[in-house]
Design a protein around this motif. Structure first.
Motif, mmCIF file in Angstrom:
data_model
loop_
_atom_site.group_PDB
_atom_site.id
_atom_site.type_symbol
_atom_site.label_atom_id
_atom_site.label_comp_id
_atom_site.label_asym_id
_atom_site.label_seq_id
_atom_site.Cartn_x
_atom_site.Cartn_y
_atom_site.Cartn_z
ATOM 1 N N ALA A 1 0.837 -1.200 0.000
ATOM 2 C CA ALA A 1 0.000 0.000 0.000
ATOM 3 C C ALA A 1 0.873 1.251 0.000
ATOM 4 O O ALA A 1 0.557 2.249 -0.661
ATOM 5 C CB ALA A 1 -0.930 0.003 1.203
ATOM 6 N N GLU A 2 1.989 1.231 0.728
ATOM 7 C CA GLU A 2 2.896 2.373 0.749
ATOM 8 C C GLU A 2 3.608 2.546 -0.587
ATOM 9 O O GLU A 2 3.907 3.655 -0.996
ATOM 10 C CB GLU A 2 3.916 2.209 1.877
ATOM 11 N N ASN A 3 3.918 1.473 -1.256
ATOM 12 C CA ASN A 3 4.600 1.550 -2.549
ATOM 13 C C ASN A 3 3.699 2.097 -3.645
ATOM 14 O O ASN A 3 4.180 2.661 -4.614
ATOM 15 C CB ASN A 3 5.131 0.176 -2.960
ATOM 16 N N LYS A 4 2.395 1.923 -3.512
ATOM 17 C CA LYS A 4 1.460 2.393 -4.529
ATOM 18 C C LYS A 4 1.324 3.912 -4.525
ATOM 19 O O LYS A 4 1.022 4.501 -5.548
ATOM 20 C CB LYS A 4 0.086 1.753 -4.323
ATOM 21 N N ILE A 5 1.549 4.540 -3.368
ATOM 22 C CA ILE A 5 1.435 5.997 -3.275
ATOM 23 C C ILE A 5 2.687 6.605 -3.887
ATOM 24 O O ILE A 5 3.791 6.408 -3.402
ATOM 25 C CB ILE A 5 1.284 6.452 -1.806
ATOM 26 N N LYS A 6 2.491 7.328 -4.954
ATOM 27 C CA LYS A 6 3.612 7.988 -5.616
ATOM 28 C C LYS A 6 3.593 9.462 -5.243
ATOM 29 O O LYS A 6 2.619 10.166 -5.482
ATOM 30 C CB LYS A 6 3.506 7.847 -7.137
ATOM 31 N N ARG A 7 4.666 9.937 -4.651
ATOM 32 C CA ARG A 7 4.745 11.326 -4.228
ATOM 33 C C ARG A 7 5.447 12.139 -5.293
ATOM 34 O O ARG A 7 6.458 11.728 -5.826
ATOM 35 C CB ARG A 7 5.485 11.431 -2.912
ATOM 36 N N GLU A 8 4.869 13.296 -5.586
ATOM 37 C CA GLU A 8 5.436 14.200 -6.585
ATOM 38 C C GLU A 8 5.541 15.590 -6.003
ATOM 39 O O GLU A 8 4.755 15.984 -5.148
ATOM 40 C CB GLU A 8 4.520 14.269 -7.820
ATOM 41 N N PHE A 9 6.502 16.341 -6.504
ATOM 42 C CA PHE A 9 6.596 17.742 -6.150
ATOM 43 C C PHE A 9 5.521 18.514 -6.906
ATOM 44 O O PHE A 9 5.069 18.100 -7.970
ATOM 45 C CB PHE A 9 7.968 18.312 -6.517
ATOM 46 N N ILE A 10 5.144 19.654 -6.376
ATOM 47 C CA ILE A 10 4.139 20.475 -7.041
ATOM 48 C C ILE A 10 4.707 21.050 -8.330
ATOM 49 O O ILE A 10 4.058 21.057 -9.366
ATOM 50 C CB ILE A 10 3.673 21.613 -6.106
ATOM 51 N N PHE A 11 5.955 21.524 -8.263
ATOM 52 C CA PHE A 11 6.591 22.122 -9.431
ATOM 53 C C PHE A 11 7.636 21.175 -9.994
ATOM 54 O O PHE A 11 8.256 20.408 -9.269
ATOM 55 C CB PHE A 11 7.259 23.447 -9.060
ATOM 56 N N GLN A 12 7.840 21.278 -11.291
ATOM 57 C CA GLN A 12 8.848 20.469 -11.969
ATOM 58 C C GLN A 12 10.076 21.318 -12.260
ATOM 59 O O GLN A 12 10.142 22.495 -11.928
ATOM 60 C CB GLN A 12 8.261 19.899 -13.265
ATOM 61 N N ARG A 13 11.047 20.721 -12.922
ATOM 62 C CA ARG A 13 12.312 21.402 -13.218
ATOM 63 C C ARG A 13 12.095 22.665 -14.043
ATOM 64 O O ARG A 13 12.718 23.706 -13.798
ATOM 65 C CB ARG A 13 13.225 20.435 -13.958
ATOM 66 N N LYS A 14 11.198 22.602 -15.010
ATOM 67 C CA LYS A 14 10.923 23.757 -15.869
ATOM 68 C C LYS A 14 10.382 24.939 -15.066
ATOM 69 O O LYS A 14 10.753 26.083 -15.316
ATOM 70 C CB LYS A 14 9.921 23.327 -16.944
ATOM 71 N N ASN A 15 9.520 24.659 -14.088
ATOM 72 C CA ASN A 15 8.985 25.715 -13.227
ATOM 73 C C ASN A 15 10.096 26.398 -12.438
ATOM 74 O O ASN A 15 10.143 27.619 -12.345
ATOM 75 C CB ASN A 15 7.956 25.148 -12.251
ATOM 76 N N TYR A 16 10.991 25.597 -11.881
ATOM 77 C CA TYR A 16 12.075 26.159 -11.077
ATOM 78 C C TYR A 16 13.042 26.979 -11.916
ATOM 79 O O TYR A 16 13.573 27.988 -11.444
ATOM 80 C CB TYR A 16 12.817 25.055 -10.323
ATOM 81 N N ILE A 17 13.287 26.572 -13.141
ATOM 82 C CA ILE A 17 14.164 27.350 -14.021
ATOM 83 C C ILE A 17 13.570 28.731 -14.254
ATOM 84 O O ILE A 17 14.264 29.752 -14.143
ATOM 85 C CB ILE A 17 14.396 26.604 -15.352
#
Length: 87
Positions: A9-25
Motif C-alpha cells: 500500500a505504501e509503494n502504490k502511493i507515488k509522491r510528486e513535487f508540485i513544481f517540476q524542473r521547468k517551473n524552477y528554471i
C-alpha cells in the motif's frame, strides 16, 4: 493488516513535487531579473547632503530598473502557473 499488505500500500502511493524542473528554471530567471532591477536602482547617493547629484534621475534608475522588477514578477507568475506536463 499484515506487514506485506502495508508495504504494498505504501509503494502504490507515488509522491510528486508540485513544481517540476521547468517551473524552477523560470522561477530562478524571475528572481534574477528582480535582483538585477533592485541592484540597478541602488546607489546614486551623495556624500555631502548639500550637493545635488543629478545621476539619481538617470534612465537606468527611473525606467530600466523598475521595468526589470515588473518583468521579473511577471516571469514569477508565469512560472507558478506553468503546467510542465502539458504537451
Amino acid at each position: 493488516m499484515s506487514k506485506q499488505e502495508r508495504k504494498t500500500a505504501e509503494n502504490k502511493i507515488k509522491r510528486e513535487f508540485i513544481f517540476q524542473r521547468k517551473n524552477y528554471i523560470f522561477m530562478f530567471i524571475g528572481i534574477a531579473c528582480i535582483a538585477l532591477g533592485y541592484i540597478l536602482m541602488s546607489g546614486g547617493g551623495s556624500d555631502d547632503p548639500n550637493v545635488f547629484n543629478p545621476e539619481i534621475y538617470s534612465f537606468v534608475r527611473i525606467r530600466l530598473a523598475p521595468t526589470l522588477v515588473l518583468a521579473g514578477l511577471g516571469i514569477e507568475i508565469y512560472a507558478i502557473l506553468l503546467n510542465p506536463h502539458k504537451k
